[in-house]
Motif scaffolding. Structure first.
Motif, short mmCIF file in Angstrom:
data_model
loop_
_atom_site.label_atom_id
_atom_site.label_comp_id
_atom_site.label_asym_id
_atom_site.label_seq_id
_atom_site.Cartn_x
_atom_site.Cartn_y
_atom_site.Cartn_z
N GLU A 487 -19.48 36.22 -60.38
CA GLU A 487 -20.07 35.18 -61.24
C GLU A 487 -19.24 33.90 -61.16
O GLU A 487 -19.79 32.79 -61.11
CB GLU A 487 -20.13 35.68 -62.69
CG GLU A 487 -21.15 36.79 -62.93
CD GLU A 487 -21.07 37.32 -64.34
OE1 GLU A 487 -20.21 36.85 -65.12
OE2 GLU A 487 -21.85 38.24 -64.68
N ARG A 488 -17.92 34.06 -61.13
CA ARG A 488 -17.03 32.89 -61.03
C ARG A 488 -17.17 32.22 -59.67
O ARG A 488 -17.17 30.97 -59.57
CB ARG A 488 -15.58 33.31 -61.27
CG ARG A 488 -14.56 32.17 -61.22
CD ARG A 488 -14.90 31.11 -62.22
NE ARG A 488 -13.94 30.02 -62.18
CZ ARG A 488 -14.19 28.77 -62.54
NH1 ARG A 488 -15.44 28.45 -62.97
NH2 ARG A 488 -13.28 27.83 -62.48
N VAL A 489 -17.29 33.04 -58.64
CA VAL A 489 -17.47 32.48 -57.29
C VAL A 489 -18.75 31.66 -57.23
O VAL A 489 -18.77 30.56 -56.66
CB VAL A 489 -17.48 33.61 -56.24
CG1 VAL A 489 -18.00 33.09 -54.89
CG2 VAL A 489 -16.09 34.21 -56.08
N CYS A 490 -19.83 32.17 -57.80
CA CYS A 490 -21.10 31.44 -57.81
C CYS A 490 -20.94 30.10 -58.52
O CYS A 490 -21.53 29.09 -58.12
CB CYS A 490 -22.19 32.26 -58.47
SG CYS A 490 -22.70 33.69 -57.49
N GLU A 491 -20.15 30.08 -59.61
CA GLU A 491 -19.90 28.82 -60.31
C GLU A 491 -19.13 27.84 -59.41
O GLU A 491 -19.44 26.64 -59.37
CB GLU A 491 -19.10 29.09 -61.59
CG GLU A 491 -19.86 29.84 -62.66
CD GLU A 491 -18.98 30.18 -63.84
OE1 GLU A 491 -17.80 29.75 -63.85
OE2 GLU A 491 -19.44 30.90 -64.76
N LEU A 492 -18.12 28.37 -58.68
CA LEU A 492 -17.32 27.50 -57.80
C LEU A 492 -18.14 26.98 -56.61
O LEU A 492 -17.92 25.86 -56.13
CB LEU A 492 -16.10 28.27 -57.29
CG LEU A 492 -15.06 28.67 -58.36
CD1 LEU A 492 -13.97 29.54 -57.75
CD2 LEU A 492 -14.44 27.42 -58.99
#
Length: 536
Positions: A487-492
């Motif tokens: 989820e954090r990767v998708c945000e980045l």
């Protein structure tokens, strides 16, 4: 002057009809008798019209009868044999035989068993009326004599009998003997009768309400004793009565059971009766009184709303060798695990299999159980008495229970309540812990996070924390961590200034190939394809 109790007793006796039982195996003759009695101007109540002596004996075991009209020649059980058995059940009953001329040879046997009359078939109406009129007069005369005896039973004499039974009055004596003498005509026994749960149910009620309940039970008992001609009823103390029975031994238990049932059916509360042995002397009657007291005390183990005969039933239960420490340890573990079945099993072992013999012993057992549980819970920073909201460590309510089953029911509810409170508290603590772990993971998504490092931070072993996390969330710790990282990767990836290898590095992936494989496994596409699809 008579007490109001004896006056009420006599009033009931005075209005009683004379009860007559008809026995004949010939249906036509039986119906003829029934119609003649029903049409008679005499105050007669037909207790039954039966075609065999066996059925008549069963009725005599249950109900009081004053007069019996019986055919003398009946199959299997003759009228003579029936009469002998009837006299054993109810010695004062008047028996009149009816027979044909050819059966007159039975007259000698009828005289031997003290029959009150003999009528020949076909029975003349006038002769039948005169015979019944004479017998009714005798019954009323005996009742009057019985009433005279009861009139002597004033409050003073009642107190004298009670003092004598309890050994506080001089042994025997002319007055005591005169009061008891009518009982020994048929033999006698003592029964102790107690109103169930009087103090427990009325502990917060005005004293007047308690007196009213005792009065209701007293009236019910006295009416029963009067209508069945059972004997003398004495009011011993608050909610307790002493019944001096004056019925044959064969009928005693049946009448006492009927008395208990009568109270249950007529009133919104119950009584328990303890019965002593059959007695033929003053000395035996004292022994019967002590046995009745012992029998009633067995209510503690055997339960209420019943007749208890002797205490052998209680003593035969025995005590099993139950280890207190082992059982309470299992109880404590079951409470922590919210295992209500095992909690109940442990309490049954403690309170039934090794049943306390009285309230004090039961109270001591509860104190031992709660003290041990309190110590165990204190080690977990829990306070047993605060959890259960006990105002003191010695709940007075325990002493208001009358049976071991009442106390077991009470302690079972409290232990179930304790287990539920601890379980709810534990679940709340778990939920709070999991939320803190999730927050901890969320704050470190761009750092290296492992189960071992997280467990060390929260002072748990990795295995326990992993088990706890899965138990509460339904997913493995590693799966949850990878999901949050993706989820954090998708945000980045939404930041076009960041290159994919930079994002992988920030997410803690040192190997770009492994990062691509993990991302594709989680989303179904590569990081580049994901960025193009979402027009990043």
């Amino acid at each position: 002057m008579l007490s109001w109790r004896v006056s009420a007793f006599l009033e009931v006796r005075h209005i009683m009809s004379i009860r007559i039982l008809l026995v004949d195996d010939e249906a036509v003759d039986l119906e003829w008798l029934r119609r003649r009695i029903a049409d008679s101007p005499l105050d007669l109540q037909i207790a039954g019209a039966l075609n065999t002596g066996f059925l008549a004996l069963k009725l005599l075991e249950r109900e009081q009868v004053d007069i019996i009209l019986s055919d003398i020649r009946m199959p299997i059980l003759s009228g003579i044999d029936f009469a002998r058995r009837a006299k054993k059940l109810q010695p004062r009953v008047k028996i009149v035989f009816i027979s044909g001329h050819e059966d007159f040879g039975y007259a000698k046997e009828a005289i031997e068993i003290a029959a009150s009359g003999y009528l020949l078939k076909p029975v003349d109406d006038r002769e039948l009326h005169d015979m019944l009129d004479s017998l009714c007069a005798k019954v009323e005369q005996e009742r009057e004599q019985n009433r005279s005896m009861l009139q002597a039973l004033s409050l003073v004499n009642e107190e004298l009998l009670l003092r004598w039974l309890n050994g506080a009055a001089e042994q025997g004596g002319p007055l005591v003997r005169s009061l008891l003498e009518p009982l020994f005509d048929t033999g006698a026994a003592v029964a102790m009768i107690e109103i169930d749960d009087l103090e427990l149910n009325l502990q917060a009620s005005p004293e007047e309400e308690k007196r009213q309940r005792i009065h209701q039970v007293s009236e019910c008992l006295r009416q029963f004793v009067a209508s069945r001609q059972v004997g003398m009823l004495l009011s011993e103390r608050h909610g307790r009565f002493v019944l001096l029975t004056a019925v044959p031994e064969e009928r005693c238990d049946g009448l006492l059971q009927a008395l208990v049932r009568e109270v249950r059916e007529r009133l919104p509360f119950t009584v328990t009766a303890g019965a002593g042995m059959f007695a033929a002397s003053e000395e035996d009657l004292l022994a019967s009184y002590r046995q009745a007291q012992a029998a009633l005390s067995a209510k503690w183990l055997l339960g209420k709303n019943r007749l208890i005969r002797g205490v052998s039933e209680a003593s035969s239960r025995g005590k099993l060798a139950v280890s207190f420490e082992d059982t309470v340890n299992r109880l404590h573990e079951a409470i922590l695990q919210y295992d209500l079945v095992v909690i109940d099993d442990c309490l049954v072992e403690l309170f039934e299999d090794s049943a306390p013999t009285g309230k004090s012993e039961a109270y001591d057992l509860i104190v031992r159980i709660t003290s041990k549980l309190h110590a165990e819970l204190a080690a977990m920073n829990e306070d047993l008495y605060e959890l259960l909201k006990w105002e003191s460590h010695q709940p007075v309510q325990l002493f208001q229970f009358e049976t071991i089953h009442d106390i077991l029911s009470w302690i079972r509810r409290r232990m179930f309540e304790l287990s539920e409170l601890l379980y709810s508290k534990k679940m709340g603590q778990k939920r709070k812990l999991i939320q803190e772990i999730m927050r901890y993971i969320g704050d470190r998504l761009e750092q290296k996070v492992t189960l071992k490092e997280t467990a060390a931070h929260f002072d748990f072993t990795p295995n326990y924390l992993g088990h706890l996390f899965r138990e509460e969330t339904g997913v493995n710790f590693s799966d949850y961590l990878n999901e949050r990282k993706m989820e954090r990767v998708c945000e980045l990836l939404s930041d076009p200034t960041l290159r994919i290898y930079e994002i992988a590095d920030r997410a803690g992936y040192k190997n770009i190939l492994y990062f691509n494989r993990q991302f594709k496994q989680a989303t179904g596409m590569t990081p580049g394809a994901y960025r193009k699809k979402h027009k990043i």
